[in-house]
Scaffold this motif. Structure first.
Motif, PDB file in Angstrom:
ATOM      1  N   PHE A  54      -5.294  -0.942  10.789  1.00  0.00           N
ATOM      2  CA  PHE A  54      -4.320  -0.435   9.808  1.00  0.00           C
ATOM      3  C   PHE A  54      -5.020   0.529   8.848  1.00  0.00           C
ATOM      4  CE2 PHE A  54      -1.563  -0.398   6.170  1.00  0.00           C
ATOM      5  CZ  PHE A  54      -0.288  -0.621   6.654  1.00  0.00           C
ATOM      6  N   ASP A  55      -6.219   0.154   8.420  1.00  0.00           N
ATOM      7  CA  ASP A  55      -7.011   0.991   7.515  1.00  0.00           C
ATOM      8  C   ASP A  55      -7.295   2.357   8.127  1.00  0.00           C
ATOM      9  OD1 ASP A  55      -8.049   1.089   4.991  1.00  0.00           O
ATOM     10  OD2 ASP A  55      -9.501  -0.508   5.293  1.00  0.00           O
ATOM     11  N   GLN A  56      -7.510   2.390   9.444  1.00  0.00           N
ATOM     12  CA  GLN A  56      -7.866   3.639  10.120  1.00  0.00           C
ATOM     13  C   GLN A  56      -6.699   4.617  10.207  1.00  0.00           C
ATOM     14  OE1 GLN A  56      -9.603   2.605  13.887  1.00  0.00           O
ATOM     15  NE2 GLN A  56     -11.392   1.626  12.976  1.00  0.00           N
ATOM     16  N   ILE A  57      -5.487   4.102  10.167  1.00  0.00           N
ATOM     17  CA  ILE A  57      -4.330   5.007  10.326  1.00  0.00           C
ATOM     18  C   ILE A  57      -3.540   5.208   9.041  1.00  0.00           C
ATOM     19  CG2 ILE A  57      -4.088   4.339  12.754  1.00  0.00           C
ATOM     20  CD1 ILE A  57      -1.539   2.772  11.882  1.00  0.00           C
ATOM     21  N   GLU A  99       0.820  -1.214   0.000  1.00  0.00           N
ATOM     22  CA  GLU A  99       0.000   0.000   0.000  1.00  0.00           C
ATOM     23  C   GLU A  99       0.855   1.265   0.000  1.00  0.00           C
ATOM     24  OE1 GLU A  99      -3.410   0.190  -0.161  1.00  0.00           O
ATOM     25  OE2 GLU A  99      -3.353  -1.983  -0.490  1.00  0.00           O
ATOM     26  N   ASN A 100       2.176   1.083  -0.061  1.00  0.00           N
ATOM     27  CA  ASN A 100       3.118   2.211  -0.041  1.00  0.00           C
ATOM     28  C   ASN A 100       2.874   3.120   1.158  1.00  0.00           C
ATOM     29  OD1 ASN A 100       5.287   3.699  -1.079  1.00  0.00           O
ATOM     30  ND2 ASN A 100       3.936   5.087  -2.217  1.00  0.00           N
ATOM     31  N   ALA A 101       2.628   2.489   2.318  1.00  0.00           N
ATOM     32  CA  ALA A 101       2.334   3.234   3.547  1.00  0.00           C
ATOM     33  C   ALA A 101       3.573   3.250   4.446  1.00  0.00           C
ATOM     34  CB  ALA A 101       1.149   2.606   4.266  1.00  0.00           C
ATOM     35  N   ILE A 102       4.693   3.668   3.882  1.00  0.00           N
ATOM     36  CA  ILE A 102       5.963   3.623   4.617  1.00  0.00           C
ATOM     37  C   ILE A 102       6.006   4.619   5.768  1.00  0.00           C
ATOM     38  CG2 ILE A 102       7.292   2.740   2.673  1.00  0.00           C
ATOM     39  CD1 ILE A 102       8.150   5.592   2.051  1.00  0.00           C
ATOM     40  N   HIS A 103       5.031   5.560   5.802  1.00  0.00           N
ATOM     41  CA  HIS A 103       4.987   6.554   6.875  1.00  0.00           C
ATOM     42  C   HIS A 103       4.455   5.970   8.185  1.00  0.00           C
ATOM     43  CE1 HIS A 103       0.994   6.528   5.095  1.00  0.00           C
ATOM     44  NE2 HIS A 103       0.523   6.941   6.253  1.00  0.00           N
ATOM     45  N   ILE A 104       3.846   4.797   8.127  1.00  0.00           N
ATOM     46  CA  ILE A 104       3.317   4.200   9.350  1.00  0.00           C
ATOM     47  C   ILE A 104       4.471   3.716  10.216  1.00  0.00           C
ATOM     48  CG2 ILE A 104       1.932   2.307  10.290  1.00  0.00           C
ATOM     49  CD1 ILE A 104       0.053   2.606   7.956  1.00  0.00           C
TER      50      ILE A 104
END
Length: 250
Positions: free
Chosen positions: A199-202, A171-176
């Motif tokens: 995970f979806d919420q953040i 999801e390219n969510a490397i900021h998490i």
């Protein structure tokens, strides 16, 4: 946008996490054409009970029109059982078999459960019943005796961590942040579905501190809902309510 827990729901046995023994047995039963016609999947929420049933649907060659999913939280009366018993003797419309997936099976009341016993006793060769429940102890012993029981367990932390890391990259969510991922694993209690919902919420929250706070807030809201439901449920005994309160205190 599709919810992550639906987007990444396993479609193959090899994608199922944390249930290796169950998967191995099911694969063996299918290979030897010895899959039972009445199966009970039990275990906590979000660990793969209905997912395994849907994978079996594909393995057995059951068409979409011949796969019926019923949630007993919404439909648990005797009319529902009578309707199944009327239809189960009909041949499959397009596939090789007909499957009824009965979710939250422990919510059946007395008369429907008695009726269900009859249909489990007289199952035609082309019909499979797959029951899913978080509380098998509430089912009649005679129902349990007619089902092959597979007990699913909470996912190990290692599997949850690998799942979240994999989805973070996809999801390219490397900021998490690692802290947020650790918090998700902690509050998910081995539930892959709950982990992906959190995970979806953040996923669109950029600040790592806010990520953790969002997860904590969501978990507290869930606990409050559980307490409210327990207090208004007349059938709930005080020890059960006390157990929920102790969990919140911890």
């Amino acid at each position: 946008m599709e919810e992550l827990y639906k987007k990444y729901r396993p479609a193959l046995f090899k994608q199922v996490l944390g249930q290796d023994n169950v998967v191995k047995i099911l694969e063996g039963k299918i290979k030897s054409s010895a899959l039972p016609h009445a199966i009970l999947f039990s275990g906590p929420s979000g660990v793969g009970k209905t997912t395994l049933a849907r994978i079996l649907k594909t393995k057995l060659g059951c068409g979409d029109e011949d796969f019926v999913e019923i949630n007993c939280a919404d439909f648990r009366g005797i009319d529902m059982v009578r309707d199944i018993r009327r239809q189960m003797n009909l041949s499959p419309m397009f596939g090789k078999c007909r499957i009824w997936l009965i979710d939250e099976a422990h919510r059946w009341t007395g008369e429907p459960m008695d009726g269900a016993l009859k249909m489990l006793e007289d199952t035609p060769p082309h019909v499979y019943f797959m029951l899913a429940t978080t509380n098998p102890s509430k089912l009649l012993p005679t129902i349990l005796n007619r089902c092959t029981h597979f007990n699913l367990t909470p996912l190990p932390e290692k599997d949850l961590k690998n799942l979240l890391e994999d989805i973070r990259l996809k999801e390219n969510a490397i900021h998490i942040s690692p802290e947020a991922l650790s918090k998700i694993i902690e509050v998910s209690e081995g539930s892959a579905r709950k982990a992906l919902v959190l995970f979806d919420q953040i996923i669109r929250v950029k600040d790592s501190k806010n990520q953790v706070e969002t997860i904590q807030s969501s978990d507290m809201k869930k606990q409050a809902i559980e307490i409210a439901r327990a207090l208004i449920d007349r059938k709930k005994k005080w020890p059960e309510v006390a157990a929920i309160l102790r969990e919140v205190e911890e």
